[in-house]
Design an enzyme around this catalytic site. Structure first.
Site, mmCIF file in Angstrom:
data_model
loop_
_atom_site.group_PDB
_atom_site.id
_atom_site.type_symbol
_atom_site.label_atom_id
_atom_site.label_comp_id
_atom_site.label_asym_id
_atom_site.label_seq_id
_atom_site.Cartn_x
_atom_site.Cartn_y
_atom_site.Cartn_z
ATOM 1 N N ASP A 47 8.731 -6.132 5.547
ATOM 2 C CA ASP A 47 7.648 -5.203 5.852
ATOM 3 C C ASP A 47 7.739 -4.069 4.820
ATOM 4 O OD1 ASP A 47 5.498 -3.894 6.966
ATOM 5 O OD2 ASP A 47 6.230 -3.992 9.023
HETATM 6 C C1 NOJ Z 1 3.447 -1.936 7.867
HETATM 7 C C2 NOJ Z 1 3.119 -2.775 9.054
HETATM 8 O O1 NOJ Z 1 4.219 -2.803 9.942
HETATM 9 C C3 NOJ Z 1 2.737 -4.202 8.701
HETATM 10 O O2 NOJ Z 1 2.285 -4.839 9.866
HETATM 11 C C4 NOJ Z 1 1.712 -4.223 7.607
HETATM 12 O O3 NOJ Z 1 1.339 -5.550 7.319
HETATM 13 C C5 NOJ Z 1 2.273 -3.521 6.383
HETATM 14 N N1 NOJ Z 1 2.555 -2.137 6.744
HETATM 15 C C6 NOJ Z 1 1.338 -3.572 5.182
HETATM 16 O O4 NOJ Z 1 0.214 -2.810 5.399
#
Ligand code: NOJ
Length: 762
Positions: A303
């Site tokens: 993530d």
């Molecule tokens: C953080 C989030 O937890 C995740 O779900 C997302 O895909 C990413 N940011 C990218 O935007």
């Protein structure tokens, strides 16, 4: 006559049970997972790549295109974009995410495939959580439809729009089971129940990916967030997770397995630690379980700065160590920190990371680019004309309206206040969500635009005969009172025959990092509700919410309550369809509405405890709170229709089932004695009375939506098999044990419904 064969997750089963799953229609729903085969040229490329170029293929960055919102198609670039173009030319990027449309994608792709040394195409990712430009209901809302195929259709439409702009890869579906309503990200997922999470995970993966990953109308799906992100302590986003391996396997992992079985070839590591080890640095999770046990063949992405965050977790001492731990755990690609491209080459040179491991991850990523058709045509999804042509088409908007109305849940309807008449009554539309193009599309729309969405007042005006019979009063701000608001609202209520009170949460009260301690209607709006209710007119509450709420006072006591979540572009039309009876509500709660916030985490399939407290009685030394029984105000599965539904004639084909090859057909008659057609979601729950591991008080095993004309009835039939009674046993492996089971066919998880018992015999 319907027949539902209930399938049990392969992840939880022994050999016999696996065979049952393999033979079941639910399994047949899954398209065969495409085998990941790296074409021969991938090996040649890897042999010619420098370590820096390899680390580049494992490094994903947010789009550096300027403009405040990715929603504007082609805003001017700010100073960073030239730097990102340069990184593409130098082979330091595998791709970017949440970019700004076809023109931007074309510029970057051109730099990569025409001007970089290896000419490897970029991959473009994005968060297309519930629609691209046409915004569909938030994922949790769609789950309330209890219609997985609806989610497949909206996912496919979202892919059609998004892929038209060059997006190859979606960071969805989120398949995190969420049992604590304080957690804001429940809005992105499948609610509290495992079976629903599995079925919607499958549906969404199939919708996003279609049958062929090379299709220019589809994109790669990502199951996220691996794993147990929804089990954060106190529902606080990013917080510590500590669950047993059994609970992990029983509750949190099955939706991931279902997504992979449906063909998802990418998975995102979760931010949280899991029993002391951040997921991003957890080799058991990312390699042993994922690849060893499950045979996952796609790639793992961290993530956003997940690798970097292992320093703050207190797991890695610095960036270099964080890189090594994440990479060796099995996270193939790093998102946004830049750690891999900064540290991997040196870690290989120093011998701390084997070169072969890097090659393996690069092979996975390049194989996926090949499967997406990017080597054949790097511009296959990038098309400026398609981008426009596919955006917010009529079929997309009509699907959004359909999905919206199917997502609405009618909690109560005293005296059949709903549906409202289309003429002859003055309606006061009161509350911060009565009118105005705000808080319509929901918390997680990179490309959505509130200004293109239909608000409630517009939807209501279109639905009624005399437009002047509507009086609109804001009444209150969302979290702050409005000067003179309550007085104006009370005056409007006095002039009206019926009050429609549109209150609840703003869209930024749920989603990432939006945990709440009190899951109630914000105080100023509650005060508005009390004042307006005191006028004494029949009142319909239209709730806007990204989670289950604890309803209080005048809100809980209103004659009718509709749960409308965030419904997206067609919000006003969808709600008006239900309010005025063009559509008879059919949605069911995918999350239990508790009596009070302090019950969290509350979910229907909790364990019995040694001192269960029977509903309604508040006996001392029983599992209850002071003054409060620990049941839901509106349980999981609850939702009314405009019909009058009755259940009768429960029948079991046998009172016993042999563990070897037995089955029991469970049937019941469901009828509608009302004057309006209705869609009823018939639910089958079981309980294992005594087992070597304690079992939940009820567990959903199957459901079926039936359409019932006025005066009609239908026999609904389900088939239960031993595999449906399996659970994760003492050795953390699936087991089936003989014994007595309860079975209910019921309209919700806590309704009495129809009940019988049967024996599973050795
Ligand atoms: C953080 C989030 O937890 C995740 O779900 C997302 O895909 C990413 N940011 C990218 O935007």
């Amino acid at each position: 006559m319907f027949e539902t064969r209930i399938s049990r997750r392969a992840a939880l089963m022994g050999a016999g049970a696996v065979a049952a799953w393999a033979a079941s229609p639910a399994r047949a729903l899954l398209q065969a997972t495409e085998r990941v085969k790296a074409p021969a040229f991938v090996g040649d490329l890897i042999a010619r790549m420098t370590l820096e170029e390899k680390a580049g293929q494992l490094s994903l960055m947010a789009s550096a295109w300027g403009g405040t919102s990715a929603a504007s198609l082609n805003p001017p670039s700010n100073g960073d974009f030239p730097r990102q173009l340069d990184e593409a030319r130098r082979g330091l990027l595998t791709g970017v995410f949440n970019g700004n449309g076809a023109r931007m994608h074309r510029m970057l792709q051109t730099a990569a495939v025409k001007e970089s040394r290896m000419k490897i195409p970029l991959i473009f990712g994005a968060d297309i959580i519930h629609g691209h430009r046409t915004i569909f209901p938030v994922p949790l809302a769609e789950v309330a439809s209890f219609e997985p195929d609806l989610a497949r259709r909206t996912a496919e439409m979202a892919a059609f729009e998004a892929a038209g702009t060059g997006i190859d890869w979606n960071f969805a579906p989120m398949v995190d089971v969420a049992r604590d309503q304080r957690w804001g990200r429940g809005v992105e997922g499948g609610g509290e129940d495992v079976l629903l999470n599995e079925l919607f995970a499958i549906a969404r993966v199939k919708g996003f990916q279609g049958r062929d990953l090379k299709s220019d109308a589809h994109m790669l799906a990502t199951a996220k967030h691996f794993a147990a992100y929804g089990a954060a302590e106190a529902g606080l986003d990013y917080n510590t997770v500590d669950v047993s391996e059994r609970t992990l396997r029983e509750v949190y992992l099955p939706p991931f397995k279902a997504a992979f079985d449906a063909g998802a070839l990418s998975v995102m590591a979760s931010f949280n630690e899991l029993s002391g080890i951040p997921s991003t640095g957890n080799p058991w999770l990312m390699t042993q379980l994922l690849r060893g046990e499950w045979g996952f063949e796609g790639f793992v992405v961290s993530d956003y700065t997940g690798d970097e965050e292992m320093i703050a977790h207190g797991f890695a001492k610095d960036a270099r160590e964080a890189t090594r731990l994440a990479f060796l755990a099995g996270v193939d690609m790093s998102m946004q920190s830049g750690f891999y491209r900064t540290h991997l080459p040196d870690l290989v040179r120093s011998g701390e990371v084997p070169q072969a491991r890097v090659d393996e991850s690069v092979r996975r990523v390049l194989a996926m680019k090949a499967m997406l058709g990017l080597f054949e045509d790097p511009f296959r999804r990038i098309d400026e004309r398609r981008e426009q042509r596919r955006s917010m088409t009529r079929p997309a908007l009509s699907l959004a309206r359909e999905a919206g109305r199917k997502s609405i849940v009618l909690l109560k309807n005293e005296g059949d206040l709903l549906p409202l008449p289309r003429s002859g009554k003055r309606i006061a539309l009161i509350g911060p969500f009565a009118a105005g193009q705000h808080d319509l599309i929901g918390p997680w729309c990179v490309y959505g635009d509130d200004a293109k969405a239909v608000d409630l007042a517009t939807g209501v005006r279109e639905a009624i005969a005399d437009k002047s019979s509507i009086i609109v009063a804001e009444g209150s701000g969302i979290e702050e009172p409005l000067a003179g608001g309550i007085e104006a609202a009370v005056a409007a209520a006095r002039q009206a025959d019926i009050v429609v009170l549109a209150i609840g949460e703003s869209q930024n009260m749920s989603g990432e990092a939006q945990s709440r301690t009190e899951i109630v209607v914000p105080r100023p709006q509650q005060q508005l509700a009390e004042a307006v209710a005191a006028v004494g007119k029949p009142m319909v509450v239209v709730l806007k919410n990204g989670r289950a709420l604890a309803l209080e006072g005048a809100v809980a006591n209103a004659s009718a309550i509709l749960v409308t979540w965030f419904l997206g572009t067609e919000t006003g039309h969808s709600i008006a369809d239900v309010l005025f009876g063009a559509y008879s509500p059919s949605g069911r709660l995918p999350v239990s509405f508790p009596r009070e916030s302090g019950q969290q985490p509350y979910y229907y399939s909790h364990k019995p405890t040694g001192r269960p407290n029977p509903e309604g009685k508040l006996e001392a030394y029983k599992a209850r709170f002071r003054g409060l029984t620990n049941t839901a105000l509106y349980p999981f599965g609850h939702g009314l229709t405009y019909g009058k539904i009755g259940y009768s004639d429960l029948a079991l084909s046998s009172r016993s089932m042999a563990m070897a090859g037995g089955e029991i057909a469970v049937t019941a008659r469901v009828g509608n004695t009302g004057t309006r057609a209705a869609e009823e979601v018939v639910q089958l729950y079981i309980r294992d009375r005594a087992a070597s591991i304690t079992r939940p008080v009820r567990l959903l095993k199957a459901f079926r939506k039936v359409t019932l004309a006025p005066g009609s009835s239908e026999v609904v039939r389900f088939v239960l098999r031993p595999a449906d009674l399996a659970f994760v046993g003492l050795q953390n492996k699936p087991v089936v044990e003989p014994g007595t089971f309860d079975v209910w066919i019921a309209p919700s998880a806590e309704a009495d419904g129809l009940h019988a018992t049967f024996e599973l015999t050795a």
